[in-house]
Write a protein that holds these residues in place. Structure first.
Motif, PDB file in Angstrom:
ATOM      1  N   ASP A  28       0.949  -1.277  -0.004  1.00 18.09           N
ATOM      2  CA  ASP A  28       0.068   0.048   0.055  1.00 18.09           C
ATOM      3  C   ASP A  28       1.010   1.280  -0.058  1.00 18.09           C
ATOM      4  N   GLY A  29       0.198   2.419  -0.270  1.00 15.51           N
ATOM      5  CA  GLY A  29       0.945   3.647  -0.186  1.00 15.51           C
ATOM      6  C   GLY A  29       1.217   4.337  -1.373  1.00 15.51           C
ATOM      7  N   PRO A  30       1.750   5.330  -1.761  1.00 16.25           N
ATOM      8  CA  PRO A  30       2.100   5.894  -2.949  1.00 16.25           C
ATOM      9  C   PRO A  30       3.260   5.289  -3.589  1.00 16.25           C
ATOM     10  N   VAL A  31       2.990   5.453  -4.958  1.00 18.14           N
ATOM     11  CA  VAL A  31       3.722   4.709  -5.893  1.00 18.14           C
ATOM     12  C   VAL A  31       4.894   5.693  -6.423  1.00 18.14           C
ATOM     13  N   ALA A 219      -5.732   4.018 -13.409  1.00 14.73           N
ATOM     14  CA  ALA A 219      -5.078   4.608 -12.157  1.00 14.73           C
ATOM     15  C   ALA A 219      -4.719   6.103 -12.577  1.00 14.73           C
ATOM     16  N   GLY A 220      -4.615   6.599 -13.735  1.00 16.93           N
ATOM     17  CA  GLY A 220      -4.117   7.842 -13.964  1.00 16.93           C
ATOM     18  C   GLY A 220      -5.513   8.671 -14.082  1.00 16.93           C
ATOM     19  N   ALA A 233     -17.415   8.697  -7.428  1.00 14.65           N
ATOM     20  CA  ALA A 233     -17.334   7.274  -7.395  1.00 14.65           C
ATOM     21  C   ALA A 233     -16.815   6.737  -8.556  1.00 14.65           C
ATOM     22  N   HIS A 234     -15.781   5.913  -8.140  1.00 12.87           N
ATOM     23  CA  HIS A 234     -14.776   5.260  -9.113  1.00 12.87           C
ATOM     24  C   HIS A 234     -15.330   3.856  -9.515  1.00 12.87           C
ATOM     25  N   HIS A 235     -15.330   3.546 -10.938  1.00 10.90           N
ATOM     26  CA  HIS A 235     -15.778   2.229 -11.260  1.00 10.90           C
ATOM     27  C   HIS A 235     -14.735   2.073 -12.609  1.00 10.90           C
ATOM     28  N   ILE A 236     -14.178   0.754 -12.411  1.00 12.81           N
ATOM     29  CA  ILE A 236     -13.341   0.052 -13.534  1.00 12.81           C
ATOM     30  C   ILE A 236     -14.275  -0.981 -14.226  1.00 12.81           C
ATOM     31  N   ARG A 282      -5.776   0.937  -5.022  1.00  8.28           N
ATOM     32  CA  ARG A 282      -6.351   0.571  -3.748  1.00  8.28           C
ATOM     33  C   ARG A 282      -6.354   1.742  -2.829  1.00  8.28           C
ATOM     34  N   GLN A 283      -5.817   2.608  -3.237  1.00 10.27           N
ATOM     35  CA  GLN A 283      -6.008   4.108  -2.336  1.00 10.27           C
ATOM     36  C   GLN A 283      -7.238   4.787  -2.702  1.00 10.27           C
ATOM     37  N   HIS A 284      -7.980   4.111  -3.537  1.00  5.07           N
ATOM     38  CA  HIS A 284      -9.709   4.765  -3.724  1.00  5.07           C
ATOM     39  C   HIS A 284     -10.352   3.731  -3.536  1.00  5.07           C
TER      40      HIS A 284
END
Length: 354
Positions: A28-31, A219-220, A233-236, A282-284
């Motif tokens: 987890d965490g920033p890339v 991700a971008g 709200a985010h959907h893939i 995973r951050q969202h």
């Protein structure tokens, strides 16, 4: 906030027969090297090099869905997909020696075309490793941009191994299709433009749907839009039976698709999710949706009829999810990305005939 409508017999819109193959743990965490600042840097680097594609709207589509629908037409991008953004951003970060040696990419087609176009713009050689089953239009377009194509059999060969041999033999640099912070940042410029264009219209989207394979675009775009619209709200959206990113988000591990890939949505049916895109997603709070080939074909026909654009099956996945009623956006505003338009004529005829 949008709501999810699962289909009868489904849990989380995931086919029960979809296999889960964990191949690597993800932290987890920033890339490192990726984030909103990197996306803004990519936008400055790409300014004047790529198309600021339109954010389309159709009152007839709005009525059909029951919401204001904003469609980012990346099918009108240079090479016919968003992929040139990430490819060119990554290439432009290379030093002159690396550019002279050239670049390599492995791709089902759209990333390959993006890399081929980026190489031509930067004046460097390119080799594209493609599966034998890739749509002919994509292979032909790679060659038109001046790239060499190397075909492999996905049933018996691994694309990364094929590319690695070329790298070793020729001293070239790999431009990955998604699992690279420079590529992810370039794709994130799609989200920056959506945010800018929505605000120009005085609109605040409540939800966004993004077609997803390795996850670089998702991700971008989600990172960029979350920065402007934190309540979004985010959907893939992935092909039914090939929902590797949704399974990766659920398990916390990079998951693979069945091998070899199948179906019409080749653009979003890559072998495995990207570790870095997964870490970002995973951050969202991200919801995974799936669509069938038939639903994608129907969405292609709607895009043709109501938006007057040509979209390939994988590029139409998000519109298909919206049209099939999987997300309740009644009375609101929803944004989605029509990510590519490189479709074989026979497939397009089938979409319009159905």
């Amino acid at each position: 906030m949008s709501q999810i409508h699962n289909r009868p017999g489904e849990q989380g819109a995931r086919p029960p027969e979809s296999p889960q193959v964990s191949v690597a743990a993800v932290g987890d965490g920033p890339v490192p090297g990726f984030g909103i600042d990197a996306i803004h840097e990519a936008a400055r680097r790409l300014s004047g090099q790529v198309v600021r594609t339109p954010l389309l709207n159709s009152p007839m589509l709005d009525e059909l869905v029951g919401a204001r629908v904003l469609v980012k037409a990346e099918c009108l991008q240079l090479t016919g997909s968003f992929k040139v953004r990430g490819a060119l951003n990554a290439l432009l970060t290379l030093d002159e020696e690396a550019r002279r040696a050239g670049i390599v990419a492995y791709s089902a087609g759209n990333h390959g075309q993006g890399v081929a176009a980026a190489a031509r713009l930067a004046g460097c050689p390119a080799v594209i490793v493609m599966p034998r089953h890739a749509p002919r239009i994509k292979a032909d377009n790679c060659r038109w941009w001046g790239a060499e194509t190397v075909l492999y059999d996905p049933r018996t060969e691994d694309r990364e191994e094929v590319a690695q041999k070329i790298l070793q033999d020729r001293g070239m640099t790999l431009i990955p299709p998604f699992d690279d912070p420079r590529v992810m940042a370039g794709q994130g410029t799609v989200g920056l433009e959506i945010a800018e264009q929505a605000r120009e219209l005085g609109l605040t989207p409540e939800a966004v749907l993004v077609n997803c394979s390795g996850g670089g675009l998702a991700a971008g775009v989600i990172t960029a839009l979350h920065h402007t619209f934190p309540g979004l709200a985010h959907h893939i959206v992935e092909p039914a039976g090939f929902d590797k990113m949704a399974r990766s988000l659920e398990s916390g591990h990079v998951c693979a698709n069945p091998h070899p890939p199948g179906g019409l949505m080749d653009a979003i049916s890559g072998p495995a999710a990207g570790a870095r895109p997964l870490a970002v997603l995973r951050q969202h709070e991200v919801t995974g949706l799936t669509v069938t080939d038939e639903e994608a074909l129907a969405a292609m026909a709607v895009a043709h009829r109501l938006l007057k654009i040509v979209v390939e099956p994988g590029g139409a996945a998000s519109l298909a999810a919206l049209l099939s009623g999987q997300v309740d956006v009644q009375g609101g505003t929803v944004a989605l990305v029509a990510s590519g338009g490189n479709v074989d004529p026979a497939v397009y005829r089938r979409a319009l005939a159905d």
